[in-house]
Design a protein around this motif. Sequence first.
Motif, PDB file in Angstrom:
ATOM      1  N   ALA A  66      -6.888 -26.304  -8.339  1.00 53.90           N
ATOM      2  CA  ALA A  66      -6.651 -25.234  -9.312  1.00 53.90           C
ATOM      3  C   ALA A  66      -7.759 -25.121 -10.340  1.00 53.90           C
ATOM      4  CB  ALA A  66      -5.317 -25.461 -10.018  1.00 53.90           C
ATOM      5  N   SER A  67      -8.480 -26.204 -10.585  1.00 54.14           N
ATOM      6  CA  SER A  67      -9.562 -26.138 -11.574  1.00 54.14           C
ATOM      7  C   SER A  67     -10.688 -25.226 -11.117  1.00 54.14           C
ATOM      8  CB  SER A  67     -10.105 -27.540 -11.863  1.00 54.14           C
ATOM      9  OG  SER A  67     -10.712 -28.092 -10.711  1.00 54.14           O
ATOM     10  N   ALA A  68     -10.752 -24.929  -9.803  1.00 57.42           N
ATOM     11  CA  ALA A  68     -11.776 -24.018  -9.295  1.00 57.42           C
ATOM     12  C   ALA A  68     -11.678 -22.666  -9.985  1.00 57.42           C
ATOM     13  CB  ALA A  68     -11.629 -23.855  -7.775  1.00 57.42           C
ATOM     14  N   TRP A  69     -10.455 -22.129 -10.065  1.00 51.75           N
ATOM     15  CA  TRP A  69     -10.284 -20.864 -10.787  1.00 51.75           C
ATOM     16  C   TRP A  69      -9.877 -21.093 -12.246  1.00 51.75           C
ATOM     17  CZ3 TRP A  69      -6.918 -22.151  -6.671  1.00 51.75           C
ATOM     18  CH2 TRP A  69      -5.612 -22.502  -7.033  1.00 51.75           C
ATOM     19  N   GLY A  70      -9.166 -22.203 -12.493  1.00 48.17           N
ATOM     20  CA  GLY A  70      -8.706 -22.448 -13.861  1.00 48.17           C
ATOM     21  C   GLY A  70      -9.827 -22.585 -14.858  1.00 48.17           C
ATOM     22  N   SER A  71     -10.915 -23.256 -14.483  1.00 45.67           N
ATOM     23  CA  SER A  71     -12.031 -23.428 -15.416  1.00 45.67           C
ATOM     24  C   SER A  71     -12.742 -22.109 -15.673  1.00 45.67           C
ATOM     25  CB  SER A  71     -13.017 -24.464 -14.871  1.00 45.67           C
ATOM     26  OG  SER A  71     -13.573 -24.024 -13.638  1.00 45.67           O
ATOM     27  N   MET A  72     -12.724 -21.198 -14.699  1.00 44.86           N
ATOM     28  CA  MET A  72     -13.377 -19.910 -14.869  1.00 44.86           C
ATOM     29  C   MET A  72     -12.569 -18.985 -15.771  1.00 44.86           C
ATOM     30  SD  MET A  72     -14.662 -19.382 -10.932  1.00 44.86           S
ATOM     31  CE  MET A  72     -15.879 -18.093 -11.215  1.00 44.86           C
ATOM     32  N   TYR A  73     -11.250 -19.039 -15.619  1.00 43.23           N
ATOM     33  CA  TYR A  73     -10.392 -18.208 -16.458  1.00 43.23           C
ATOM     34  C   TYR A  73     -10.233 -18.775 -17.875  1.00 43.23           C
ATOM     35  CZ  TYR A  73      -8.698 -15.782 -12.209  1.00 43.23           C
ATOM     36  OH  TYR A  73      -8.592 -15.040 -11.048  1.00 43.23           O
ATOM     37  N   TYR A  74     -10.104 -20.112 -17.978  1.00 41.50           N
ATOM     38  CA  TYR A  74      -9.673 -20.716 -19.244  1.00 41.50           C
ATOM     39  C   TYR A  74     -10.656 -21.725 -19.831  1.00 41.50           C
ATOM     40  CZ  TYR A  74      -5.323 -19.081 -17.062  1.00 41.50           C
ATOM     41  OH  TYR A  74      -4.361 -18.329 -16.435  1.00 41.50           O
ATOM     42  N   LYS A  75     -11.722 -22.066 -19.092  1.00 42.07           N
ATOM     43  CA  LYS A  75     -12.684 -23.084 -19.532  1.00 42.07           C
ATOM     44  C   LYS A  75     -11.949 -24.387 -19.898  1.00 42.07           C
ATOM     45  CE  LYS A  75     -16.216 -21.484 -21.958  1.00 42.07           C
ATOM     46  NZ  LYS A  75     -16.985 -20.748 -22.980  1.00 42.07           N
ATOM     47  N   ASP A  76     -12.275 -25.001 -21.023  1.00 43.64           N
ATOM     48  CA  ASP A  76     -11.663 -26.287 -21.387  1.00 43.64           C
ATOM     49  C   ASP A  76     -10.170 -26.170 -21.678  1.00 43.64           C
ATOM     50  OD1 ASP A  76     -14.082 -27.497 -21.072  1.00 43.64           O
ATOM     51  OD2 ASP A  76     -14.568 -27.585 -23.197  1.00 43.64           O
ATOM     52  N   ASN A  77      -9.693 -24.975 -21.955  1.00 43.88           N
ATOM     53  CA  ASN A  77      -8.265 -24.795 -22.238  1.00 43.88           C
ATOM     54  C   ASN A  77      -7.392 -25.026 -21.006  1.00 43.88           C
ATOM     55  OD1 ASN A  77      -8.771 -24.139 -24.922  1.00 43.88           O
ATOM     56  ND2 ASN A  77      -8.988 -21.958 -24.480  1.00 43.88           N
ATOM     57  N   PHE A 131     -21.543 -22.544 -15.532  1.00 44.59           N
ATOM     58  CA  PHE A 131     -20.975 -23.873 -15.839  1.00 44.59           C
ATOM     59  C   PHE A 131     -19.876 -23.841 -16.911  1.00 44.59           C
ATOM     60  CE2 PHE A 131     -25.604 -24.430 -14.933  1.00 44.59           C
ATOM     61  CZ  PHE A 131     -25.458 -24.810 -13.602  1.00 44.59           C
ATOM     62  N   PRO A 132     -18.776 -23.122 -16.695  1.00 43.53           N
ATOM     63  CA  PRO A 132     -18.457 -22.379 -15.474  1.00 43.53           C
ATOM     64  C   PRO A 132     -18.916 -20.934 -15.537  1.00 43.53           C
ATOM     65  CG  PRO A 132     -16.567 -22.361 -16.897  1.00 43.53           C
ATOM     66  CD  PRO A 132     -17.633 -23.157 -17.626  1.00 43.53           C
ATOM     67  N   ARG A 133     -18.927 -20.293 -14.380  1.00 41.75           N
ATOM     68  CA  ARG A 133     -19.057 -18.842 -14.360  1.00 41.75           C
ATOM     69  C   ARG A 133     -17.693 -18.280 -14.742  1.00 41.75           C
ATOM     70  NH1 ARG A 133     -21.623 -15.135  -9.485  1.00 41.75           N
ATOM     71  NH2 ARG A 133     -21.497 -13.111 -10.590  1.00 41.75           N
ATOM     72  N   LEU A 159      -8.728 -13.418  -6.199  1.00 50.36           N
ATOM     73  CA  LEU A 159      -8.411 -14.516  -5.284  1.00 50.36           C
ATOM     74  C   LEU A 159      -9.648 -15.055  -4.566  1.00 50.36           C
ATOM     75  CD1 LEU A 159      -4.992 -13.414  -3.728  1.00 50.36           C
ATOM     76  CD2 LEU A 159      -5.427 -14.875  -5.714  1.00 50.36           C
ATOM     77  N   ASP A 160     -10.780 -14.355  -4.675  1.00 43.69           N
ATOM     78  CA  ASP A 160     -12.029 -14.907  -4.142  1.00 43.69           C
ATOM     79  C   ASP A 160     -12.404 -16.214  -4.831  1.00 43.69           C
ATOM     80  OD1 ASP A 160     -12.192 -12.652  -2.578  1.00 43.69           O
ATOM     81  OD2 ASP A 160     -13.895 -11.763  -3.647  1.00 43.69           O
ATOM     82  N   LEU A 161     -11.918 -16.421  -6.038  1.00 38.60           N
ATOM     83  CA  LEU A 161     -12.279 -17.615  -6.813  1.00 38.60           C
ATOM     84  C   LEU A 161     -11.548 -18.851  -6.303  1.00 38.60           C
ATOM     85  CD1 LEU A 161     -12.208 -16.106 -10.428  1.00 38.60           C
ATOM     86  CD2 LEU A 161     -14.076 -16.107  -8.760  1.00 38.60           C
ATOM     87  N   GLY A 162     -10.617 -18.666  -5.399  1.00 40.04           N
ATOM     88  CA  GLY A 162      -9.829 -19.772  -4.859  1.00 40.04           C
ATOM     89  C   GLY A 162      -8.350 -19.494  -5.031  1.00 40.04           C
ATOM     90  N   MET A 163      -7.545 -20.096  -4.169  1.00 39.57           N
ATOM     91  CA  MET A 163      -6.104 -19.913  -4.312  1.00 39.57           C
ATOM     92  C   MET A 163      -5.362 -20.999  -3.552  1.00 39.57           C
ATOM     93  SD  MET A 163      -5.169 -16.718  -1.811  1.00 39.57           S
ATOM     94  CE  MET A 163      -5.738 -16.646  -0.119  1.00 39.57           C
ATOM     95  N   SER A 164      -4.124 -21.146  -3.935  1.00 36.56           N
ATOM     96  CA  SER A 164      -3.217 -22.060  -3.256  1.00 36.56           C
ATOM     97  C   SER A 164      -2.286 -21.237  -2.395  1.00 36.56           C
ATOM     98  CB  SER A 164      -2.415 -22.869  -4.272  1.00 36.56           C
ATOM     99  OG  SER A 164      -1.336 -23.522  -3.665  1.00 36.56           O
ATOM    100  N   GLU A 165      -2.234 -21.528  -1.112  1.00 40.52           N
ATOM    101  CA  GLU A 165      -1.399 -20.731  -0.213  1.00 40.52           C
ATOM    102  C   GLU A 165       0.080 -21.086  -0.301  1.00 40.52           C
ATOM    103  OE1 GLU A 165      -2.961 -20.860   3.693  1.00 40.52           O
ATOM    104  OE2 GLU A 165      -4.838 -19.868   3.146  1.00 40.52           O
ATOM    105  N   ASP A 166       0.382 -22.243  -0.905  1.00 43.09           N
ATOM    106  CA  ASP A 166       1.796 -22.609  -1.034  1.00 43.09           C
ATOM    107  C   ASP A 166       2.233 -22.735  -2.491  1.00 43.09           C
ATOM    108  OD1 ASP A 166       0.544 -24.913  -1.823  1.00 43.09           O
ATOM    109  OD2 ASP A 166       1.473 -26.210  -0.330  1.00 43.09           O
ATOM    110  N   GLY A 167       1.342 -22.415  -3.422  1.00 44.29           N
ATOM    111  CA  GLY A 167       1.684 -22.505  -4.837  1.00 44.29           C
ATOM    112  C   GLY A 167       1.691 -23.911  -5.384  1.00 44.29           C
ATOM    113  N   GLY A 168       1.350 -24.879  -4.541  1.00 45.95           N
ATOM    114  CA  GLY A 168       1.378 -26.266  -4.983  1.00 45.95           C
ATOM    115  C   GLY A 168      -0.012 -26.835  -5.173  1.00 45.95           C
TER     116      GLY A 168
END
Length: 489
Positions: A410-421, A384-386, A395-404
């Motif tokens: 994006a929070s799917a991977w963003g929260s895992m990499y950066y948490k509240d930041n 919460f998050p892992r 990229l298993d954590l999620g990705m955008s195929e068009d960069g948009g």
Amino acid sequence: MPTDESHVQAAVTCAKKLKVQLRVRSGGHDYEGASYASEMEDPFVIVDMAKLRMVTVNIEDSSAWVQAGATIGELYYRISVESKVHGYPAGLCTSLGVGGHITGGAYGPLMRKYGLGADNAIDVRMVDVNGQVLDRKSMGEDLFWAIRGGGGGNFGIILSWKIQLVPVPEKVTVFTVAKTLEQGLNKILYKWQQVADKIDENLFIRVIIQNSKTPKGDKTVIGLFQGLYLGRADQLVKVMQRDFPELGMQKKDASEVSWIESVLYIANYPSGTKPEILLEAKPSFINYFKAKSDYVRTPIPESGLDGLWKRFMEDESAALMIWTPYGGMMSKIPESQTPFPHRNGTIYMIQYVASWMDGKTSESRHMEWVRKLYNYMTSYVSMFPREAYVNYRDLDLGMSEDGGASFIQASAWGSMYYKDNFNRLVKIKTKFDPENFFRHEQSIPPLPVMENKENIDLETCDVQAVDISPNPGRSDPMYIVYSRKLSTA
């Protein structure tokens, strides 16, 4: 391959005008290749920084300027030529490109004493979305905060970093102690989890875990306890006997070397290798691999380790885990000081690696194995998050195929990499790159900002909105809105 800063500016200006995407690579260590490949259909140009690799060391003020295309090994070497008692806290793999390495955090064996490479970056030169060269003063503290741990390819193209050097002893001590399951690896590793983040901050002990064979040829697992101590061997032995006697480390296991020699030792160069090899700027091996990462906040029980080894030995190839200790200075720096949030409360980080040499032939089998191992570890790692390390892009954590990607996507991977930041990074992206010029499969997305937001009554209008500002509920809010129906107060 630019050879001058102005070439990078021209690349950005032309790419914007022609609506061509840029991919930027410094060392080429992007784990999913996002610095030089694309899942997107749009054409793109690679800006390869490899010819911008100058390093200028200033011992008088304990600093250095290093261009983005230099490797971390080149930087270490140039520091060692100027001083035997200075170092820099960054990566263990010497072929890492400095530009992207620091944007993701940059951890290494000095981090328990001095923090990350990003924590010790004090200025920068960067080309922004408008093709302008900015330094720390001209870009402002928000953008400077974002690029020190907010991931590469999000906000601009790093030209060079100014870094703060740190003091190291003229002699440090390195050691490696190997333990197999038959030699009590389970109990030793369980104890390591109790002490790894609490032991003397001058001591860094990581564990490299891999498949092995017993003398009879049976399958087993071996753990290599590899250490760097910022001091002499006699004192190290006292620390180990007091705090981690279970490992059985003795003075004969240790070697006193210079700091630059410890870099070569940890990078697995053969004994006696000259430091000049770092100027070759080449990786020590090349193969195919898939990697994933985790952060551990509660020790894994011995029963959990038993299950881990069963799954670990299912892969006959070069299956590997690296457990890297935190604590020390990493626990003292607030999570919000840089975008890199994995600080106090983290005992250690795990990197899982499945590697192979035969290209596509066995790729699916190895990929499936590392994913199964990662799934097994779910209940033993952060939740919460892992959490995950952005420089080990996955990229298993999620990705955008068009960069948009949307904020929610994006929070799917963003929260895992950066948490509240992550929320603050989105706000800064929206301000400095609102059209999302710098993008890739896991980039920070900008948001369309609501105009005249002070006139919108979010209590009564037909809208779903979330305040994503760094201090929700306080001044200067920023909202993400999920519906179109708005009524004004």
